[in-house]
Enzyme design. Structure first.
Site, PDB file in Angstrom:
ATOM      1  N   PRO A  12     -47.897  -0.925  27.959  1.00 32.17           N
ATOM      2  CA  PRO A  12     -49.328  -1.014  28.273  1.00 32.17           C
ATOM      3  C   PRO A  12     -50.191  -0.282  27.249  1.00 32.17           C
ATOM      4  O   PRO A  12     -49.924   0.878  26.908  1.00 32.17           O
ATOM      5  CB  PRO A  12     -49.421  -0.366  29.657  1.00 32.17           C
ATOM      6  CG  PRO A  12     -48.092  -0.678  30.281  1.00 32.17           C
ATOM      7  CD  PRO A  12     -47.102  -0.579  29.153  1.00 32.17           C
ATOM      8  N   CYS A  13     -51.217  -0.975  26.770  1.00 32.07           N
ATOM      9  CA  CYS A  13     -52.058  -0.403  25.711  1.00 32.07           C
ATOM     10  C   CYS A  13     -53.204   0.442  26.255  1.00 32.07           C
ATOM     11  O   CYS A  13     -53.852   1.174  25.496  1.00 32.07           O
ATOM     12  CB  CYS A  13     -52.626  -1.516  24.833  1.00 32.07           C
ATOM     13  SG  CYS A  13     -53.732  -2.648  25.709  1.00 32.07           S
TER      14      CYS A  13
END
EC number: 2.1.1.37
Length: 398
Positions: A140-141
């Site tokens: 997840p960014c």
């Protein structure tokens, strides 16, 4: 079980803010229902037929026997790219049930773990040792992006340590991790050094580089960083990041960009480049005397509420305006987009259009409600980008 995305404090909003969002949503839903009943403004735009076919950007290669495991699979951007580059799929893991539905719908023969069974924090990866050659994934960014408040290690959505744990437990011959370029900023330099490079460098030779989507024929402003590791020194030494296959000419004389190499190697020179389409041309829209790359597609799961908008910033809004494309209220399909006339008579996007802008072929169906589909699309690695990375890794290992 709640996903890491649902636990973030960034999702806490006041009741007043919630009421504003609710009223907007209700008004939009009412207008949409009226349009679909044929009671709204007369449709302006015919149903578009895209000119860009992303599958042409990643010709299917024969299987070469290398086996890949996918983490944080989402809508399958990396999965599809590696599949078309000849890799044999081992399994996919994602916390979102709808992501599992997308992968299973498109590849019924794949082994897919989603929802509770796709929670990577609960997996003992040692059972895959000897069965996997490549691990790929985009943790997840949000912990590193501006939209996600850049809390880094303090963000419960930070799953990079879990990716590192999987690599060290399985010990594949190579791995690929993707993320937003903000992770390379000064704010996260110690994080990258301590949480990613230090533990992995004990067993792997690492490099990282930035690729730009238009350089691979994808008509969207999008840059992403790739962390690549090889177990063998001789393989790492000869590795070359993928070279751009396309150029974008915006009238200012700008040509193709080179991969931004951050560690080991000097990129080679591409032999032949093709023209990247502008977004209006790619969508099959009429010529209005202006075309450009699409602004970065925003994930429908980013921010304090689920959204059917792909708008990412104020500057993006101005660019969408110039393109006469409406980035809000994305329709479930092109027929609904045709009927639901957007403000100022601009072209309304559909989920399929957004998928194409991200590099997904028409045959790759994204499952779930519109916001969930946009979430999977916006969070994905563009498949043609993944394809070229996969191709470059196979070449190094050959």
């Amino acid at each position: 079980m709640k996903s890491p995305r649902e636990k973030s404090p960034g999702w806490n909003i006041t009741e007043a803010e919630r009421a504003v969002y609710r009223n907007r949503s209700q008004a939009s839903s009412a207008a949409k229902a009226k349009a679909l009943r044929g009671e709204g403004p007369k449709p302006i735009h015919p149903i578009n037929v895209p000119k860009l076919h992303p599958e042409d950007l990643m010709p299917k290669l024969p299987s070469h026997g290398l086996r890949s495991l996918s983490l944080f699979s989402g809508g399958g951007g990396l999965d599809l790219g590696f599949d078309r580059a000849g890799f044999t799929h081992v399994a996919s893991y994602d916390i979102l049930p709808d992501a599992g539905k997308t992968l299973t719908q498109n590849r019924p023969d794949w082994k897919v773990f989603a929802g509770e069974s796709g929670d990577v924090t609960q997996i003992d990866w040692r059972s895959y040792r000897g069965l996997v050659d490549i691990i790929h994934g985009g943790p997840p960014c949000q912990p590193f992006s501006v939209a996600g408040h850049q809390k880094g290690k303090e963000d419960s959505r930070d799953m990079f340590p879990e990716f590192v744990r999987a690599v060290l437990e399985i010990q594949p011959v190579a791995f690929v991790a993707e993320n937003v370029t903000a992770i390379l900023g000064k704010k996260f330099s110690s994080y990258v050094a301590e949480e990613i490079e230090k533990p992995l460098s004990e067993k792997y030779y690492l490099t990282k580089f930035i690729l730009s989507a238009p350089d691979f024929g994808i008509p969207q402003i999008r840059k992403r960083v790739f962390f690549v590791g090889f177990k063998m020194d001789k393989v790492a030494t000869k590795y070359q990041p993928p070279q751009g296959t396309h150029y974008w000419e915006d009238g200012s004389g700008s040509g193709p960009s080179k991969p931004i190499q951050l560690d080991l190697f000097s990129p080679g020179k591409p032999s032949k480049l093709h023209r990247c389409m502008g977004i209006r041309e790619a969508l099959g829209l009429p010529d209005i005397g202006f075309d450009a790359l699409a602004p970065t597609i925003r994930s429908g799961l980013t921010g304090p509420r689920h959204t059917t908008s792909v708008l990412s910033s104020v500057s993006a809004q101005k660019n969408w305006e110039k393109l006469q494309i409406w980035p809000n209220g994305v329709a479930a399909n092109r027929e609904e987009a045709h009927l639901f006339v957007a403000k100022k008579g601009h072209f309304r996007l559909s989920v399929a259009d957004c998928g194409m802008i991200q590099g997904f072929p028409e045959f790759w169906r994204i499952e779930g409600a519109v916001y969930m589909g946009l979430g999977q699309i916006g969070n994905a690695v563009p498949p043609p980008l993944a394809y070229r990375v996969a191709e470059s890794i196979h070449q190094a290992l050959s």
